[in-house]
Structure formats: C-alpha cells, structure tokens
Write an enzyme that holds these catalytic residues in place. Structure first.
Site, short mmCIF file in Angstrom:
data_model
loop_
_atom_site.label_atom_id
_atom_site.label_comp_id
_atom_site.label_asym_id
_atom_site.label_seq_id
_atom_site.Cartn_x
_atom_site.Cartn_y
_atom_site.Cartn_z
CG ASP A 167 -0.17 -0.18 2.52
OD1 ASP A 167 1.08 -0.13 2.50
OD2 ASP A 167 -0.82 -0.37 3.56
CG ASP A 168 -0.04 4.59 -1.82
OD1 ASP A 168 0.87 4.13 -2.54
OD2 ASP A 168 -1.18 4.86 -2.24
#
Ligand code: WTA
Length: 707
Positions: free
Chosen positions: A577-578
């Site tokens: 994910d970020d």
C-alpha cells in the site's frame, strides 16, 4: 486441514536429512550459496538440545493443536501461566472476521478478570523474583546507569499509580505519554495498566503538531513527559515540544489540566525548563510522596489496555486499540518461544517504547516472563559504533533484538559487506570484534525485511556464527509476532521470517482474494483471529473494517506482500500500500504529502518510497510549486523543515524532485507507479504512459531528475 498445515507438514521432514551436515559446514555452505533461497543455516546441536522447541517436529505438534483447537490451546496457556481474579465465560474466543456476515468482532477470554501489571510484577514477585533485576537502565552518556529489582519496580509503579488516581485518573481514561527511554517510561505504562487507565505513548521524536493531533483524538486526563533528553551529543527539549502541542490542542478545544514532567537531570536542569504554574508538575516533587503499594484495578480481558497511533496509506494516523487479556497471553507466549527465553537471560531490545515493539517486547512480553530487561536511553552509535557491543558486554546480554537498519548502519561503519568468509568479516569489523559478545545466544530482527547480506553479517560477525536469528514479522495491529523462526527448531534461510507462530494462519491471496497454494507470491492475509489482534481503531470501527477486512473479505489484510518458497518458508517483500517503511518506521505517503502542501509555496506533492542503503526505504517527494515561484535551495530546505515540524525528523524527505506537473490519469489520479520508476531511475520500465492526461510531463520530470 488447511493448505498451510500441509506446507508445514512437508517441511517438517527437512532437517532429518539436512541435519547430517555439521553446523560449521552449514554455515560455510550458506556463504557459498549466498542469497540463494535454499541456503540453510542450522542451529547448533547444543542450542537445539536446550531449546524450548528443539525440532520442527515439536513445533508441528504444537502448531497443529493450536490450529485445530485454538480455544483449548490458548486457554491452556492462559490458565496455567497467568493470574486471573475470575475465569472467563464459556467462550474462549468469539469472532467474526467476515464483513459479509456483519460487524467485525474479535474477543478473547471475555468475562475473564485480570490485570496485566499484576501479572508482570506482583505475580513474579510472589513466585520468588522480588530481588531479580527487572530493569537495567543505561544512559546516553557511557558510565551513567541505574537498575531496579522487581520489588523496587513495583514500588515505583505503585507510587505513580497512586498519584494518577489522586489527580482523578480513572479506569478507561486516556493518558498521553511523551517520554524517551528512561525507566520512567515502562514505569508509566505499568502504572496506567495497574489502575485500568489507557496509555497512549507517543514516540518522543514526533513533532508538536503530531503530538497535538493525538491529544485531540484521545483527550487524555494528563500528559506525562520529561524536560529534555540527550540523543548522542544533541539535547532535545521535549518539554518545549509538549508546551507547543498543548497550545495547539487548546485551539482545538482540548485543554490539559496536568502536565507531569520528569526532570532528566543529565540532559537539562529544572531551572532551565520553561514552566507553566498551575498546570506543570515536577514528577520528583509529587510522585515519591505517595504510598508504595496500590490496589490493583481488576479489569475485563476485553477492557482496553492501550492506544498506539500508526500510519496508514490515507488520512490521519489511526489509533490502534489493544485490549488486556488476549494481548497479555499473546505477547508473553511469543516472547518466550521466539527468543527461547530462559530465566537466566538478560534481554535487550533496542526499540523505543514509542513504537509497538517497545510495548510488546520491551515492557509487557519480557516482564510477564519475569525477564531482566536492558533499557538504553541513547543512540546506538554514540559515542562510537561500538556502543551496542559495549552494552552487551557490560550487562552480559544474552538476547539482542534490533532492526535491520541498525544492523546495516553498524555493518557499514565497521565493514565493507563485500566479505565472503567469517575470517574476513572479523578482521574488517573492529567496532564489533573489540568486544567479546560471548554472552549472546539469540539475536532478533524486526521492522522490515532483513536483506541476506545484513543477516549474514549479523549472524557471523555479531553472533560469532553461534546465535540463531529470530526474524520476527508482525505489526502494530497484530500485537505480537506472527511469522517468526523458533530458534532451536528451524534451519534458517537468511532473509526469511520462516513459519507462522502458534495459532496463526497466514494465507497468500491473489488480486481477486483467492488463496494461492504452493510456491507463490501475492498479498499476505491472515485467516482467523489470534489473541493479540487489535480490536478496533479508536473511535472509527468503520475505518477498521474498511482498511483491514474489506480488501479481501473473510481475511485480515496485512498490507504486506509475501512469497512462499518450495520449502514453505515465508519471504516478506514489503508494503503493497502507500506506506513507506523508513528505518523500520511506518510513514504514510499521504501524511508527508499533506505536510508538504501545507507549505504556502507548494501547490501539489506526491511521495513515493525508494530503496535506501541504510534506511531500507527513503522518502522521495515530487513537488509542484505555486505558479511563478522559482525553485531554490532555500525553498527545498524550507519544505523539508515543514515536514520535520509537522511529523517529525524521521519523516523528512531524502529527496525533493521539482515537478512542473505530475503524471495523472484523465480522471486526475496520480500514477504513482510511474513516479516510483522515475524515482528509482528505472526509466526503461515506465510501462504504458499513453493513458496519461498529459504524457509530456514524464519527459519533463526525467529531465529535471538530477537538478
Ligand atoms: C514491516 C513493527 C519484514 C511490514 C513490528 C509490516 C517486516 C510493518 C518485519 C509493520 C519483518 C515488520 N520482515 N517486514 N521481520 N517486521 N515489518 O506496525 O511491512 O511499525 O507491515 O510494526 O513493518 O510495522 P509496525
């Protein structure tokens, strides 16, 4: 049984054949096969013989039981190894992890009445550990130290608990703790737990704005801090940061009546500390006046123990909530087995209590086991890169638990990493070999994947090819270890976290959420619950469900990528994910971006992670300036300063890349995939850019890459 169990079963046959290779040969073999996946390193026979789990067979037997009968497995441990004022109800565990079947719920030992502080201190004292050293404290300055036995620690905890009660802190109230690694930090956590208050420790490297954000979110009764701390040669005025945070939170309607401040004399004198009469209270003036005994507040197993804020891929930090009973059983049990804990061990974990590792494996896990714990205030390379090994020798540390980033930085200081045999390693690592380190018997790693070359240096040089490494994969959310070697059981593969802990069922799924089997790679999820799992995000159960349980319905989604090799070993591949993992610290790209765009001259920002030699990942920021503002070195510095002020120094971007425009889809979504490739200069792997609204920006960005 599950797919996973089959893998484990098949690997249980491994060491019988492989075990014929002597320890030494295995290590040499390991070197020769550098970075090959099937590169086994075996625990010595001597180690395995004395280990709690001496073989994969023993592991398999217990693992099977933990999966087939989790209630029986965990309640057996809970009732035999902990004190419960009252036993839990009929159900050991009640859970729903499937969003399609209703609200997500996890409960363990509900109805059981206990107290984790009592289990850490009173129970161990009653069992004969009163005079055993609980804490060794080593100051930033070599030569200054202190220690507390279990009974002394209990007295200190009780005094603080009584003080907190006297100012009105009650069961369920939040307490914000902004302290460095002084003994007062575990003391504060335990004092809160004793009276049922919910501690929320904020790492003392966060800025005043981050601290204020957390204060506003959890509305504490009191803030506990110290006046200053020394980190290496620098003095950091923590109280000033708290003062600024309290001004900020007051603006948001949250005012704090009491700021309890410890005088950390070695860093700053009382007289030089800024003070607000009526609100600020010196710890030393009040706490020692209170009685040294304090009745325990008995709580339900599902009553909250603590809140710890952590970064996600979007929005503001999330308050991860852990409860009492399951967390207690889980942290104690994982600590015991993953480090093969023995009563005579001296344990040192270099993590700060401001992160989950310090909660579960500085304070609770070790103390529940009655362990002797080293707490170190300072930085690992002060006054020089030998400090860690100096501390190891001074306290005869037997279990040393740290992060890959520290291993890499010490390795760089003392070693070129290009070595191929034990001998060469030794000659080139004077900072390490100057010290004996012969007390060491188990090493541990946490925070990010440990690259095989760092693993080998840690194993060969630091541990003298003698100490197994427990590469523990877990998360703030999981409370304790999830995938980890059990040091006497496993042949290890450098860089692999190996197999799941008892009761944990990791599954690897594809994009569509289908479980994949055999040798594979994909998204790491977990099936079923385990006692240490977090129960919610504070005040936002909806976000809890959306972030962790909706992406792959039926499973807990970890946010990590993982592959499994032909022998069933797990290899964590990093966040999908970020979230960026900088020196083992989780940083949300969205947080850094929002800090950058708060700068008046920044119009837009996009942040990605790039590989970094020491930190694992570095922060790479693409910044678009407000129309007409020219780029300058001064502006670059001021953007970085903004991030330091809003989040903390550890989140400062390593690189600012001026961006006249950002690559976006026609619907306006930033294409981070392309930015990652530009950041890592993999320019021939940009992929299809024709779907961009303005494909021309890519060339512009490349042209500006090194300006
Ligand atoms: C990463 C820290 C590989 C992972 C305990 C995870 C690891 C995140 C390891 C959690 C490991 C932690 N091998 N990756 N041994 N340990 N991670 O919440 O990406 O600060 O999701 O908890 O760190 O970070 P957190």
């Amino acid at each position: 049984t599950t797919n996973h169990l089959r893998h484990v079963e098949s690997m249980a046959s491994l060491p019988s054949g492989a075990g014929k290779i002597s320890h030494l040969n295995a290590v040499i073999l390991g070197e020769a096969l550098a970075s090959e996946e099937n590169d086994f390193v075996f625990p010595s026979d001597d180690f395995s013989r004395q280990a709690l789990i001496p073989s994969p067979h023993k592991y398999l037997e217990m693992y099977k039981r933990s999966i087939e009968d989790p209630a029986g497995f965990w309640s057996g441990i809970a009732s035999s190894e902990f004190y419960w004022k009252q036993k839990w109800g009929d159900q050991v565990c009640s859970e729903n992890l499937d969003v399609r079947k209703g609200d997500i719920k996890i409960e363990w030992f509900k109805g059981g009445i206990t107290n984790i502080c009592y289990n850490c201190l009173d129970r161990n004292i009653d069992a004969g550990l009163a005079d055993k050293i609980a804490l060794y404290w080593e100051s930033n300055e070599p030569g200054f130290d202190a220690h507390l036995t279990y009974s002394q620690l209990l007295r200190r905890v009780c005094q603080l608990a009584n003080y907190l009660k006297s100012i009105g802190v009650r069961k369920g109230d939040a307490v914000i703790v902004y302290l460095p690694m002084l003994m007062e930090l575990p003391i504060t956590m335990l004092a809160c737990a004793r009276i049922g208050a919910v501690h929320s420790v904020v790492f003392a490297g966060f800025s005043s704005e981050s601290l204020a954000q957390r204060i506003v979110d959890c509305k504490p009764k009191v803030v506990i801090t110290c006046n200053a701390v020394k980190r290496g040669p620098k003095t950091i005025h923590l109280k000033d940061i708290v003062d600024a945070a309290l001004v900020e939170s007051a603006k948001n309607g949250i005012s704090i009546d009491v700021c309890l401040t410890y005088e950390n004399q070695s860093a700053l004198k009382k007289e030089s500390t800024k003070w607000q009469e009526g609100r600020d209270v010196w710890w030393e003036d009040v706490v020692p006046k209170y009685p040294t005994t304090c009745d325990v507040e008995w709580v339900d197993a599902e009553d909250p123990l603590f809140l710890l804020y952590t970064s996600g891929s979007t929005g503001k930090p999330k308050g991860v909530l852990h409860t009492t009973g399951g967390y207690m059983v889980y942290t104690a049990t994982t600590f015991k087995y993953a480090f093969d804990y023995k009563e005579s061990d001296v344990y040192w974990c270099t993590a700060d209590c401001g992160w989950i590792t310090g909660h579960s494996y500085v304070t609770y896990g070790p103390m529940l086991n009655g362990a002797t714990v080293v707490v170190y205030e300072g930085t690992p390379n002060y006054p020089d890169s030998g400090r860690c090994w100096d501390i190891v020798d001074k306290y005869k540390v037997t279990i040393f638990y740290t992060a890959p980033t520290l291993v890499r930085s010490l390795m760089r200081d003392g070693d070129e990493a290009s070595c191929i045999s034990n001998l060469v390693y030794t000659l080139k690592s004077p900072y390490v070999t100057r010290y004996s380190r012969k007390s060491l018997r188990v090493l541990g790693s946490v925070g990010e994947p440990i690259n095989p070359s760092a693993w080998r240096w840690f194993f060969n040089v630091v541990g003298g090819s003698r100490c197994p490494i427990s590469d523990t994969w877990w998360q703030t959310e999981t409370g304790g270890f999830m995938i980890t070697p059990l040091p006497g059981a496993w042949p290890q593969k450098p860089g692999s976290a190996t197999f799941p802990f008892f009761g944990v069922q990791p599954v690897i799924v594809d994009e569509k959420g289908t479980e994949i089997d055999g040798e594979c790679s994909g998204y790491l999820c977990v099936k079923g619950s385990w006692p240490g799992a977090f129960r919610t995000l504070y005040g936002d159960h909806e976000r809890y469900e959306t972030t962790y349980f909706r992406p792959f319905p039926g499973y807990y989604f970890t946010g990590d990528g993982c592959s499994r090799d032909k022998d069933g070993y797990h290899w964590l591949t990093g966040r999908v994910d970020d979230v960026i993992n900088v020196s083992g610290h989780r940083i949300g790209t969205a947080e850094v971006e929002s800090a950058l765009v708060s700068h008046p001259q920044c119009a837009e920002a996009a942040v990605v992670g790039v590989e970094h030699e020491v930190k694992g990942q570095g922060i790479y920021a693409f910044v678009t300036l407000v129309e007409g503002v020219p780029y300058s070195e001064e502006l670059r510095k001021s953007l970085i300063l903004t991030v330091r002020n809003q989040i903390g120094a550890f989140a400062a971007p390593d690189k600012i890349h001026w961006a006249p425009g950002l690559p976006k889809t026609r619907s306006g979504k930033i294409m981070r995939r392309i930015l990652r490739k530009i950041a890592s200069r993999q320019l021939d792997e940009l992929g299809d850019i024709s779907t961009l609204a303005e494909p021309g920006v890519v060339d512009q960005l490349i042209a500006l890459a090194d300006s």
